[in-house]
Design a protein around this motif. Structure first.
Motif, PDB file in Angstrom:
ATOM      1  N   UNK A  39       7.567   3.950  -5.915  1.00 47.99           N
ATOM      2  CA  UNK A  39       7.710   2.496  -5.894  1.00 47.99           C
ATOM      3  C   UNK A  39       7.062   2.479  -7.542  1.00 47.99           C
ATOM      4  N   UNK A  40       7.729   1.919  -8.766  1.00 53.25           N
ATOM      5  CA  UNK A  40       7.642   1.190  -9.151  1.00 53.25           C
ATOM      6  C   UNK A  40       7.988  -0.620  -9.848  1.00 53.25           C
ATOM      7  N   UNK A  41       7.566  -0.418 -10.929  1.00 56.28           N
ATOM      8  CA  UNK A  41       6.911  -2.008 -11.814  1.00 56.28           C
ATOM      9  C   UNK A  41       6.619  -2.701 -10.372  1.00 56.28           C
ATOM     10  N   UNK A  42       5.610  -2.423 -10.050  1.00 55.51           N
ATOM     11  CA  UNK A  42       4.915  -3.023  -8.327  1.00 55.51           C
ATOM     12  C   UNK A  42       4.975  -4.258  -8.730  1.00 55.51           C
ATOM     13  N   UNK A  43       4.654  -5.223  -7.609  1.00 57.83           N
ATOM     14  CA  UNK A  43       4.312  -6.988  -8.335  1.00 57.83           C
ATOM     15  C   UNK A  43       3.428  -7.088  -6.969  1.00 57.83           C
ATOM     16  N   UNK A  44       2.751  -8.118  -7.536  1.00 56.25           N
ATOM     17  CA  UNK A  44       1.474  -8.761  -6.273  1.00 56.25           C
ATOM     18  C   UNK A  44       2.478  -8.884  -4.933  1.00 56.25           C
ATOM     19  N   UNK A  45       3.192  -9.430  -4.904  1.00 55.82           N
ATOM     20  CA  UNK A  45       3.900  -9.511  -3.602  1.00 55.82           C
ATOM     21  C   UNK A  45       4.110  -8.933  -2.450  1.00 55.82           C
ATOM     22  N   UNK A  46       3.557  -7.050  -3.994  1.00 55.02           N
ATOM     23  CA  UNK A  46       4.440  -5.611  -2.551  1.00 55.02           C
ATOM     24  C   UNK A  46       3.259  -5.507  -1.858  1.00 55.02           C
ATOM     25  N   UNK A  47       1.647  -5.871  -1.942  1.00 50.66           N
ATOM     26  CA  UNK A  47       0.458  -5.994  -0.971  1.00 50.66           C
ATOM     27  C   UNK A  47       0.615  -5.494   0.011  1.00 50.66           C
ATOM     28  N   UNK A  48       0.890  -4.480   0.609  1.00 52.28           N
ATOM     29  CA  UNK A  48       0.958  -4.868   1.771  1.00 52.28           C
ATOM     30  C   UNK A  48       0.201  -2.924   2.360  1.00 52.28           C
ATOM     31  N   UNK A  49      -0.400  -3.577   3.548  1.00 48.64           N
ATOM     32  CA  UNK A  49      -0.292  -1.430   4.754  1.00 48.64           C
ATOM     33  C   UNK A  49       1.601  -1.233   4.522  1.00 48.64           C
ATOM     34  N   UNK A  50       1.033  -0.722   4.747  1.00 44.78           N
ATOM     35  CA  UNK A  50       2.880   0.616   4.403  1.00 44.78           C
ATOM     36  C   UNK A  50       3.123   1.578   5.450  1.00 44.78           C
ATOM     37  N   UNK A  51       3.993   1.235   6.470  1.00 44.56           N
ATOM     38  CA  UNK A  51       3.611   2.264   6.984  1.00 44.56           C
ATOM     39  C   UNK A  51       5.289   3.026   7.904  1.00 44.56           C
ATOM     40  N   UNK A  52       5.089   4.132   7.675  1.00 45.01           N
ATOM     41  CA  UNK A  52       6.067   5.398   8.052  1.00 45.01           C
ATOM     42  C   UNK A  52       7.073   5.635   9.805  1.00 45.01           C
ATOM     43  N   UNK A  53       7.803   5.184  10.085  1.00 51.74           N
ATOM     44  CA  UNK A  53       8.414   5.029  11.711  1.00 51.74           C
ATOM     45  C   UNK A  53       9.619   6.062  11.180  1.00 51.74           C
ATOM     46  N   UNK A  54       9.614   6.726  12.257  1.00 55.47           N
ATOM     47  CA  UNK A  54      10.978   7.858  13.414  1.00 55.47           C
ATOM     48  C   UNK A  54      10.867   6.803  14.808  1.00 55.47           C
ATOM     49  N   UNK A  55      12.492   6.758  14.867  1.00 55.41           N
ATOM     50  CA  UNK A  55      12.859   6.185  16.418  1.00 55.41           C
ATOM     51  C   UNK A  55      13.247   7.368  17.542  1.00 55.41           C
ATOM     52  N   UNK A  56      12.569   7.965  17.968  1.00 52.88           N
ATOM     53  CA  UNK A  56      13.611   9.040  18.436  1.00 52.88           C
ATOM     54  C   UNK A  56      13.405   8.367  20.224  1.00 52.88           C
ATOM     55  N   UNK A  57      14.692   8.483  20.382  1.00 46.59           N
ATOM     56  CA  UNK A  57      15.031   8.233  21.789  1.00 46.59           C
ATOM     57  C   UNK A  57      15.259   6.592  21.271  1.00 46.59           C
ATOM     58  N   UNK A  58      14.312   6.438  23.382  1.00 47.94           N
ATOM     59  CA  UNK A  58      13.963   4.746  22.706  1.00 47.94           C
ATOM     60  C   UNK A  58      12.443   4.225  22.848  1.00 47.94           C
ATOM     61  N   UNK A  59      12.092   5.490  22.131  1.00 50.01           N
ATOM     62  CA  UNK A  59      10.491   4.983  21.462  1.00 50.01           C
ATOM     63  C   UNK A  59       9.889   4.872  19.794  1.00 50.01           C
TER      64      UNK A  59
END
Length: 115
Positions: free
Chosen positions: A82-102
């Motif tokens: 993440x470059x050139x970060x802005x105040x509106x980028x403030x958040x909790x960042x989550x990683x995600x994967x979908x395997x089948x229906x989960x």
């Protein structure tokens, strides 16, 4: 079992950079598309970026040209530069994967952009 562990968040000034990491276990990492989402205070969780198993990438419009997603299949890890970060980028960042229906999520890593 499937586990996703994010790291790399922190406090940064506007214009600064961070690199988030998400290390996965419990599934054949190279076979799956990996995603980053974020949730800002008082807002719904939103999709940020995807890297497919064939290495193609996509981004939500507000981060195009500033964020770069990548993966290292040997390390079972997906990154978000993440470059050139802005105040509106403030958040909790989550990683995600979908395997089948989960859908699986990590615990999240806090990114705060403030002067």
């Amino acid at each position: 079992q499937v586990q996703l562990v994010e790291s790399g968040g922190g406090l940064v000034q506007p214009g600064g950079s961070l690199r988030l990491s998400c290390t996965a276990s419990g599934f054949r990492f190279s076979y799956y598309d990996m995603r980053w989402f974020r949730q800002a205070p008082g807002k719904e969780r939103e999709w940020v970026s995807t890297i497919n198993s064939d290495w193609t990438t996509r981004y939500v419009d507000p981060v195009k040209g500033r964020f770069a997603i990548s993966r290292d299949n040997a390390k079972n890890t997906v990154y978000l530069q993440m470059n050139s970060l802005k105040p509106e980028d403030t958040a909790i960042y989550y990683c995600n994967v979908v395997i089948g229906v989960m859908a699986y999520w990590g615990q999240g890593t806090q990114v705060t952009v403030t002067s």
